[in-house]
Design a protein around this motif. Structure first.
Motif, PDB file in Angstrom:
ATOM      1  N   PRO A  55      61.863 -15.956 -25.560  1.00 23.57           N
ATOM      2  CA  PRO A  55      62.304 -17.094 -24.733  1.00 23.57           C
ATOM      3  C   PRO A  55      62.372 -18.410 -25.500  1.00 23.57           C
ATOM      4  O   PRO A  55      63.183 -19.278 -25.168  1.00 23.57           O
TER       5      PRO A  55
ATOM      6  N   ASN B 272      65.711 -20.390 -25.659  1.00 28.60           N
ATOM      7  CA  ASN B 272      65.713 -21.772 -25.194  1.00 28.60           C
ATOM      8  C   ASN B 272      66.432 -22.677 -26.182  1.00 28.60           C
ATOM      9  O   ASN B 272      67.281 -23.498 -25.808  1.00 28.60           O
TER      10      ASN B 272
ATOM     11  N   GLY C 152      57.018 -29.353 -22.576  1.00 29.16           N
ATOM     12  CA  GLY C 152      57.584 -28.057 -22.931  1.00 29.16           C
ATOM     13  C   GLY C 152      56.752 -27.324 -23.968  1.00 29.16           C
ATOM     14  O   GLY C 152      56.469 -26.124 -23.840  1.00 29.16           O
TER      15      GLY C 152
ATOM     16  N   ARG D 248      54.446 -23.874 -23.514  1.00 28.67           N
ATOM     17  CA  ARG D 248      54.595 -22.691 -24.361  1.00 28.67           C
ATOM     18  C   ARG D 248      53.247 -22.261 -24.924  1.00 28.67           C
ATOM     19  O   ARG D 248      52.949 -21.067 -25.007  1.00 28.67           O
TER      20      ARG D 248
ATOM     21  N   THR E  45      56.439 -19.672 -21.715  1.00 34.74           N
ATOM     22  CA  THR E  45      57.700 -19.813 -22.440  1.00 34.74           C
ATOM     23  C   THR E  45      58.907 -19.515 -21.546  1.00 34.74           C
ATOM     24  O   THR E  45      59.930 -20.193 -21.619  1.00 34.74           O
ATOM     25  N   THR E  46      58.795 -18.480 -20.708  1.00 32.63           N
ATOM     26  CA  THR E  46      59.911 -18.127 -19.822  1.00 32.63           C
ATOM     27  C   THR E  46      60.160 -19.214 -18.783  1.00 32.63           C
ATOM     28  O   THR E  46      61.321 -19.537 -18.483  1.00 32.63           O
TER      29      THR E  46
ATOM     30  N   PHE F 107      62.049 -22.051 -20.320  1.00 34.17           N
ATOM     31  CA  PHE F 107      63.464 -21.696 -20.446  1.00 34.17           C
ATOM     32  C   PHE F 107      64.197 -21.894 -19.112  1.00 34.17           C
ATOM     33  O   PHE F 107      65.303 -22.439 -19.081  1.00 34.17           O
TER      34      PHE F 107
ATOM     35  N   ASN G   3      64.770 -25.633 -18.390  1.00 34.81           N
ATOM     36  CA  ASN G   3      65.824 -26.184 -19.249  1.00 34.81           C
ATOM     37  C   ASN G   3      67.201 -25.657 -18.862  1.00 34.81           C
ATOM     38  O   ASN G   3      68.187 -26.402 -18.846  1.00 34.81           O
ATOM     39  N   PHE G   4      67.276 -24.359 -18.544  1.00 31.57           N
ATOM     40  CA  PHE G   4      68.554 -23.765 -18.155  1.00 31.57           C
ATOM     41  C   PHE G   4      69.074 -24.390 -16.870  1.00 31.57           C
ATOM     42  O   PHE G   4      70.260 -24.747 -16.760  1.00 31.57           O
TER      43      PHE G   4
END
Length: 454
Positions: free
Chosen positions: A245, A249, A377, A381, A386-387, A390, A393-394
């Protein structure tokens, strides 16, 4: 109000770890900039070819760095645990994954280089120069896979000055070797653009040798492979699940930045020129904030590995406060830049200077919001989210901000100010979810959660 002694020690440790990380990032960015600067006297065709080729290489190197950063967090927890076998497994898992990715991209650049170049340009002269450069530069991908993981190891150990020294070796060698190979010496006329690629490969290979020797003779570090194969394979799977991820990312954000640039190219030529001039400053001006966030993630990962969780919330709070302080300082530097940017870039069209003035409040504010999100962020992590990072941010970039930017530019024909305002708006959209997730994760984090991460 004075900070506790433990907080002061935490800050000093992070600063000691963070400033070499910041200079490492700046020096790494300068490598491709040096090649571009040296090639520019060869003319527009060579310069354009160099620009396209280095964009491809930089994209791949960015993915490799992201994978190494994910490995860095895993190794930091192993360092905190004091378990040499876990550290060795993390190192070799990260090295194997990064090398496999490097070989994949090397094969892509070897087999599909013609298709990739044709997709980017139909100019025959450009095609030949790009192909010649990539035919050599593709070896950078292999060497970088090794150097990035070794660099991550030293960072995880809290010895970020060793990678910094390696860049100090690489930079002058790259500049000198590239210059000689591009322009030649005595009666030899040089190789042109290809010389820049060869110079970079020579420099990074020597950097790899330096880092490998430093790692081999590092006292108290045992990276012997003693793990059973079944256990090691399982470790690789778990390692990949955690670091993938991070790479996804970075890839997503890089592609998003490219989409932004394509959308901004639909504005007037003066507006696009203004944004093009600012982007390197924005990337460089936030490096110290990013490096503080990296250092915080390493320190927090080490604390999780050692199960010293009593000061975890306090350390996270200090990390966020310091990131805000650094972000304010960065805003101040950009405020100063707004007064002298016309002197730095003289001779531009008056409308370009007007465009720079119009978006000055936005690019001055941007580091503050981006710095706040960056530290959240990296900390998330380190906490194993971590996922989730992502997804935030997505959603912020691809589901909200990029469609909004496209709508403003392509449908409403918005001005430069409103088009550029989407970038700080994206950071503002992500700020609340980042803060909420960080607080929720910290409130639920305990020794059992730490055990699962380790």
């Amino acid at each position: 109000m004075f900070l506790p002694l433990t907080s002061n020690a935490y800050i000093k440790r992070n600063i000691s770890l963070g400033w070499p990380l910041a200079l490492n990032a700046l020096l790494m960015q300068s490598m491709l900039m040096i090649d571009t600067l040296l090639v520019s006297p060869l003319g527009e065709v060579s310069l354009a070819a160099m620009g396209i080729a280095t964009t491809i290489v930089a994209f791949i190197l960015g993915i490799q760095m992201a994978l190494a950063n994910g490995t860095q967090l895993v190794m930091s927890r192993a360092v905190g645990s004091g378990n040499s076998q876990k550290l060795a497994n993390s190192f070799w898992s990260g090295m194997l994954i990064n090398m496999l990715v490097a070989v994949f991209f090397w094969v892509m650049l070897t087999v599909l280089d013609g298709d990739i170049i044709q997709w980017l340009t139909d100019n025959a002269n450009l095609y030949n120069e790009i192909a010649a450069y990539l035919n050599v530069a593709k070896y950078l991908v292999l060497f970088t896979a090794i150097t990035q993981v070794i660099t991550a190891m030293f960072n995880a150990l809290g010895q970020s000055k060793i990678p910094f020294k390696s860049y100090l070796i690489e930079l002058p060698i790259n500049a000198c070797a590239s210059y000689i190979l591009i322009y030649g010496v005595f009666d030899w006329h040089g190789l042109g653009v290809v010389g820049a690629a060869i110079g970079s490969v020579i420099a990074i290979s020597l950097r790899m040798v330096f880092l490998t020797v430093c790692l081999k003779y590092k006292q108290g570090l045992d990276l012997s492979f003693n793990s059973k194969m079944a256990l090691f394979i399982n470790n690789i799977k778990l390692h990949f699940v955690e670091i993938f991820p991070v790479a996804a990312n970075v890839t997503m954000l890089s592609i998003g930045a490219t989409v932004y640039q394509l959308l901004y190219s639909q504005l007037s030529i003066n507006a696009y020129a203004a944004i093009t001039l600012l982007m390197p400053w924005i990337r460089g001006g936030t490096q110290f904030i990013t490096s503080w966030a990296h250092a915080s993630a390493i320190t927090i990962s080490q604390a999780i590995g050692s199960k010293k969780l009593d000061n975890l919330t306090q350390d996270v709070d200090i990390s966020i406060i310091m990131a805000v302080v650094l972000s304010v300082c960065s805003c101040g530097l950009f405020w100063g830049l707004s007064f002298v940017i016309a002197d730095i870039y003289p001779g531009l069209d008056p409308e370009t200077y007007l465009a720079l003035s119009a978006i000055a409040p936005l690019y001055i504010l941007l580091p503050f919001i981006r710095g706040y999100n960056t530290v959240h962020g990296h900390i998330l992590r380190a906490l194993g989210k971590t996922t989730a990072v992502f997804k935030i941010n997505f959603t912020g970039q691809w589901l909200i901000s990029i469609p909004l930017c496209a709508l403003l530019i392509l449908y409403f024909d918005a001005s430069l100010f409103w088009a550029f305002a989407v970038m700080p708006f994206e950071e503002a959209v992500k700020a609340l979810p980042f803060r909420y997730l960080a607080r929720k994760t910290l409130s639920e984090f305990d020794s059992q959660t730490a055990d699962k991460l380790i």
